[in-house]
Enzyme design. Structure first.
Site, PDB file in Angstrom:
ATOM      1  NE  ARG A 122      18.881 -36.538 -45.994  1.00  0.00           N
ATOM      2  CZ  ARG A 122      19.199 -36.847 -47.544  1.00  0.00           C
ATOM      3  NH1 ARG A 122      18.228 -36.449 -48.120  1.00  0.00           N
ATOM      4  NH2 ARG A 122      19.990 -37.795 -47.734  1.00  0.00           N
ATOM      5  CE  LYS A 144      12.724 -32.371 -24.447  1.00  0.00           C
ATOM      6  NZ  LYS A 144      12.754 -32.809 -22.850  1.00  0.00           N
ATOM      7  CD  GLU A 186       4.688 -35.974 -17.585  1.00  0.00           C
ATOM      8  OE1 GLU A 186       5.207 -35.191 -16.868  1.00  0.00           O
ATOM      9  OE2 GLU A 186       5.281 -36.901 -18.103  1.00  0.00           O
ATOM     10  CE  LYS A 228       5.933 -30.230 -23.710  1.00  0.00           C
ATOM     11  NZ  LYS A 228       6.102 -31.445 -23.542  1.00  0.00           N
ATOM     12  CD  GLU A 238      15.433 -30.751 -21.747  1.00  0.00           C
ATOM     13  OE1 GLU A 238      14.265 -30.968 -22.129  1.00  0.00           O
ATOM     14  OE2 GLU A 238      16.079 -31.207 -21.013  1.00  0.00           O
ATOM     15  NE  ARG A 242      10.686 -29.419 -24.483  1.00  0.00           N
ATOM     16  CZ  ARG A 242      10.200 -29.645 -25.678  1.00  0.00           C
ATOM     17  NH1 ARG A 242      10.465 -28.929 -26.582  1.00  0.00           N
ATOM     18  NH2 ARG A 242       9.502 -30.551 -25.546  1.00  0.00           N
ATOM     19  CG  ASN A 246      12.673 -33.822 -18.404  1.00  0.00           C
ATOM     20  OD1 ASN A 246      11.963 -34.685 -18.662  1.00  0.00           O
ATOM     21  ND2 ASN A 246      13.568 -33.136 -19.179  1.00  0.00           N
ATOM     22  CG  HIS A 249      10.091 -36.512 -16.347  1.00  0.00           C
ATOM     23  ND1 HIS A 249       9.323 -35.512 -15.389  1.00  0.00           N
ATOM     24  CD2 HIS A 249       9.524 -36.817 -17.345  1.00  0.00           C
ATOM     25  CE1 HIS A 249       8.044 -35.693 -16.216  1.00  0.00           C
ATOM     26  NE2 HIS A 249       8.280 -36.316 -17.227  1.00  0.00           N
ATOM     27  CG  HIS A 253      13.386 -40.647 -17.675  1.00  0.00           C
ATOM     28  ND1 HIS A 253      13.829 -39.794 -18.440  1.00  0.00           N
ATOM     29  CD2 HIS A 253      11.944 -40.898 -17.977  1.00  0.00           C
ATOM     30  CE1 HIS A 253      12.738 -39.247 -18.990  1.00  0.00           C
ATOM     31  NE2 HIS A 253      11.593 -39.852 -18.977  1.00  0.00           N
ATOM     32  CG  HIS A 266       6.598 -41.396 -18.582  1.00  0.00           C
ATOM     33  ND1 HIS A 266       7.855 -41.357 -18.598  1.00  0.00           N
ATOM     34  CD2 HIS A 266       6.066 -40.218 -18.631  1.00  0.00           C
ATOM     35  CE1 HIS A 266       8.155 -40.018 -18.589  1.00  0.00           C
ATOM     36  NE2 HIS A 266       7.022 -39.294 -18.703  1.00  0.00           N
TER      37      HIS A 266
HETATM   38  P1  NAD Z   1       0.620 -44.888 -23.718  1.00  0.00           P
HETATM   39  O1  NAD Z   1       1.030 -44.324 -25.126  1.00  0.00           O
HETATM   40  O2  NAD Z   1       1.577 -46.285 -23.519  1.00  0.00           O
HETATM   41  O3  NAD Z   1      -0.768 -45.107 -23.356  1.00  0.00           O
HETATM   42  C1  NAD Z   1      -1.286 -45.658 -22.490  1.00  0.00           C
HETATM   43  C2  NAD Z   1      -2.128 -46.948 -22.534  1.00  0.00           C
HETATM   44  O4  NAD Z   1      -3.473 -46.405 -22.912  1.00  0.00           O
HETATM   45  C3  NAD Z   1      -1.853 -47.832 -23.801  1.00  0.00           C
HETATM   46  O5  NAD Z   1      -2.215 -49.313 -23.544  1.00  0.00           O
HETATM   47  C4  NAD Z   1      -2.773 -47.458 -24.914  1.00  0.00           C
HETATM   48  O6  NAD Z   1      -2.916 -48.313 -25.783  1.00  0.00           O
HETATM   49  C5  NAD Z   1      -3.957 -46.870 -24.017  1.00  0.00           C
HETATM   50  N1  NAD Z   1      -4.778 -45.988 -24.579  1.00  0.00           N
HETATM   51  C6  NAD Z   1      -4.179 -44.687 -25.077  1.00  0.00           C
HETATM   52  N2  NAD Z   1      -5.595 -43.801 -25.478  1.00  0.00           N
HETATM   53  C7  NAD Z   1      -6.482 -44.571 -25.021  1.00  0.00           C
HETATM   54  C8  NAD Z   1      -8.065 -44.433 -25.044  1.00  0.00           C
HETATM   55  N3  NAD Z   1      -8.509 -43.237 -25.468  1.00  0.00           N
HETATM   56  N4  NAD Z   1      -8.783 -45.371 -24.423  1.00  0.00           N
HETATM   57  C9  NAD Z   1      -8.275 -46.517 -23.980  1.00  0.00           C
HETATM   58  N5  NAD Z   1      -7.244 -46.941 -24.062  1.00  0.00           N
HETATM   59  C10 NAD Z   1      -6.090 -45.907 -24.778  1.00  0.00           C
HETATM   60  O7  NAD Z   1       1.450 -43.968 -22.491  1.00  0.00           O
HETATM   61  P2  NAD Z   1       1.002 -42.364 -22.291  1.00  0.00           P
HETATM   62  O8  NAD Z   1       0.993 -42.331 -20.779  1.00  0.00           O
HETATM   63  O9  NAD Z   1       0.062 -41.837 -22.950  1.00  0.00           O
HETATM   64  O10 NAD Z   1       2.505 -41.838 -22.508  1.00  0.00           O
HETATM   65  C11 NAD Z   1       3.819 -42.453 -22.063  1.00  0.00           C
HETATM   66  C12 NAD Z   1       4.820 -42.047 -23.200  1.00  0.00           C
HETATM   67  O11 NAD Z   1       5.034 -41.000 -23.343  1.00  0.00           O
HETATM   68  C13 NAD Z   1       6.295 -42.666 -22.558  1.00  0.00           C
HETATM   69  O12 NAD Z   1       7.006 -43.301 -23.412  1.00  0.00           O
HETATM   70  C14 NAD Z   1       7.024 -41.235 -22.382  1.00  0.00           C
HETATM   71  O13 NAD Z   1       8.385 -41.265 -22.424  1.00  0.00           O
HETATM   72  C15 NAD Z   1       6.369 -40.232 -23.169  1.00  0.00           C
HETATM   73  N6  NAD Z   1       6.303 -38.922 -23.014  1.00  0.00           N
HETATM   74  C16 NAD Z   1       6.895 -38.087 -24.016  1.00  0.00           C
HETATM   75  C17 NAD Z   1       6.633 -36.742 -23.796  1.00  0.00           C
HETATM   76  C18 NAD Z   1       7.116 -35.769 -24.705  1.00  0.00           C
HETATM   77  O14 NAD Z   1       7.368 -34.718 -24.621  1.00  0.00           O
HETATM   78  N7  NAD Z   1       7.492 -36.356 -25.996  1.00  0.00           N
HETATM   79  C19 NAD Z   1       6.411 -36.262 -22.410  1.00  0.00           C
HETATM   80  C20 NAD Z   1       5.973 -37.173 -21.591  1.00  0.00           C
HETATM   81  C21 NAD Z   1       5.846 -38.553 -21.982  1.00  0.00           C
HETATM   82  N1  GLY Z   2       8.098 -33.677 -21.358  1.00  0.00           N
HETATM   83  C1  GLY Z   2       9.200 -32.735 -21.203  1.00  0.00           C
HETATM   84  C2  GLY Z   2       9.345 -32.123 -22.298  1.00  0.00           C
HETATM   85  O1  GLY Z   2       8.538 -31.942 -23.264  1.00  0.00           O
HETATM   86  O2  GLY Z   2      10.418 -31.185 -22.518  1.00  0.00           O
END
Ligand code: NAD
Ligand code: GLY
Length: 365
Positions: A122, A144, A186, A228, A238, A242, A246, A249, A253, A266
């Site tokens: 939890r 998130k 972003e 942010k 949100e 917040r 998006n 997005h 999405h 993404h």
């Molecule tokens: P990712 O996590 O898939 O990373 C991208 C690629 O780069 C992967 O293949 C990873 O292994 C590689 N990689 C990462 N760091 C590296 C480094 N330093 N050197 C070499 N390779 C590296 O993609 P992302 O773009 O970081 O994240 C996308 C995800 O984030 C999506 O699932 C999206 O929904 C989520 N997201 C979440 C929020 C949130 O607020 N929680 C906001 C935006 C996006």
């Molecule tokens: N990436 C959108 C949020 O964190 O709200």
């Protein structure tokens, strides 16, 4: 390079974001946040071999046991099955309520490790060590956490704040160019929704960002985290404001889910999605064509697609609309879009399907 501190002010759940160089492998980085005898580094099979050893060495002074779990790499693995590997590892090795999870990777690892931390017993503490530009400017901040469902992106998750975010700019040197561009989507979004002076700055420094010029990167990560933190500080869950984060997005999405997770990154979906959302804003009389052109040009200069893919040759707009109806902002099946209500100001509102169809028809290749 001096280390910058940005505070995410959430009362008792407040935490610092550290931004700088040579942070990841320095034990002092984690001194305030490290808790419990055990640490589990959750990473993936790409990032683990690059940085897990350095992180583990930095954690040894703080935890009696430091383990590493490398998940399969890719958006297509952001699901229950992979999440369960984290619980398997924790339970097989005596994880307890004080075990700290360290998310070492991009947004996929961060979202999954954060969700695992929210669920395990939890809730156990977790630290974000983002290694992509996207994760440093967005996903590691704000709490998130989620996994995907085949019918919708990030549909199962929790709001759960980390204890600390460590943005070590050095790790971006190994990031593939395509991933860097995805992160720039972003970065760019913060301009139209909140800060046009920052948008001007990005226009002037986009080439420096693409070549990882240290001062430009440090400024961009800091400004994005400041914006942010400000937004999240006002609306953690949100209930209103917040949602502006998006921008792009809702369309993005739909692209990710419609193409199959992992086909479009993404950030690529967000890039093309911002153009569509800006076009929709123009159709509704909220911005002029010059603004849409300016935004589209910058997205293209960042190395991102400016047109969406065709998801269904028979009824492309219908497919987008169906996918967008499962967006988390939708209410009673009505899609709500983040639109630009004059440069630097966002509004969240529905739009007539016919208009959305026109925009999709015009903006897809
Ligand atoms: P990712 O996590 O898939 O990373 C991208 C690629 O780069 C992967 O293949 C990873 O292994 C590689 N990689 C990462 N760091 C590296 C480094 N330093 N050197 C070499 N390779 C590296 O993609 P992302 O773009 O970081 O994240 C996308 C995800 O984030 C999506 O699932 C999206 O929904 C989520 N997201 C979440 C929020 C949130 O607020 N929680 C906001 C935006 C996006
Ligand atoms: N990436 C959108 C949020 O964190 O709200």
């Amino acid at each position: 390079m001096t280390t910058t501190h940005v505070n995410v002010a959430l009362g008792a759940s407040s935490y610092p974001i550290l931004i700088g160089s040579a942070l990841l492998g320095a034990p002092a980085t984690y001194a305030q946040a490290a808790r419990g005898a055990q640490a589990l580094i959750v990473t993936n099979t790409t990032v683990g071999p690059l940085y897990a050893q350095a992180l583990a060495a930095a954690l040894v002074p703080h935890h009696a046991q430091v383990r590493t779990l490398a998940l399969p790499d890719g958006e297509q693995y952001k699901n229950w099955e992979t999440l369960n590997l984290v619980f398997d590892e924790l339970l097989a090795h005596g994880g307890d309520r004080k075990t700290t999870l360290y998310a070492l990777g991009g947004g996929v690892v961060g979202d999954m490790a954060g969700f695992a931390a929210a669920c395990f017993m939890r809730g156990v503490p977790f630290v974000q060590v983002p290694t992509t530009l996207l994760a440093q400017v967005d996903s590691s901040v704000g709490g998130k956490t989620a996994i995907n469902h085949p019918l919708g992106k990030n549909m199962v998750g929790a709001f759960y704040q980390p204890k600390l975010v460590v943005c070590d700019l050095d790790v971006l040197k190994t990031l593939p160019a395509r991933e860097l561009s995805a992160g720039l989507a972003e970065v760019i979004k913060y301009g139209p929704i909140h800060d046009m002076a920052f948008f001007d700055w990005i226009e002037a420094h986009i080439d420096a960002l693409r070549t990882l010029e240290p001062a430009a990167l440090a400024h961009a990560v800091q400004r994005c985290c400041e914006i942010k933190a400000e937004v999240v500080g006002q609306d953690e869950r949100e209930s209103g404001l917040r949602a502006i984060l998006n921008f792009g997005h809702t369309f993005g999405h739909a692209i990710e889910a419609g193409m199959g997770y992992g086909a479009w990154l993404h950030g690529e979906g967000v890039g093309a999605g911002m153009v569509m959302a800006a076009e929709l804003s123009r159709e509704l009389g909220l911005v002029d064509a010059a603004f849409v052109e300016r935004l589209t040009r910058l997205i293209g200069r960042a190395g991102l697609p400016v047109r969406g893919p065709v998801l269904d040759a028979a009824d492309n707009a219908g497919r987008y609309l169906a996918l967008m109806r499962v967006d988390k902002k939708a209410e009673a099946g009505e899609i709500r879009f983040v639109l630009i209500d004059g440069p630097g100001r966002a509004v969240v509102r529905p739009a007539p399907d016919a208009l959305v169809r026109q925009v999709i028809d015009r903006c897809c290749a």
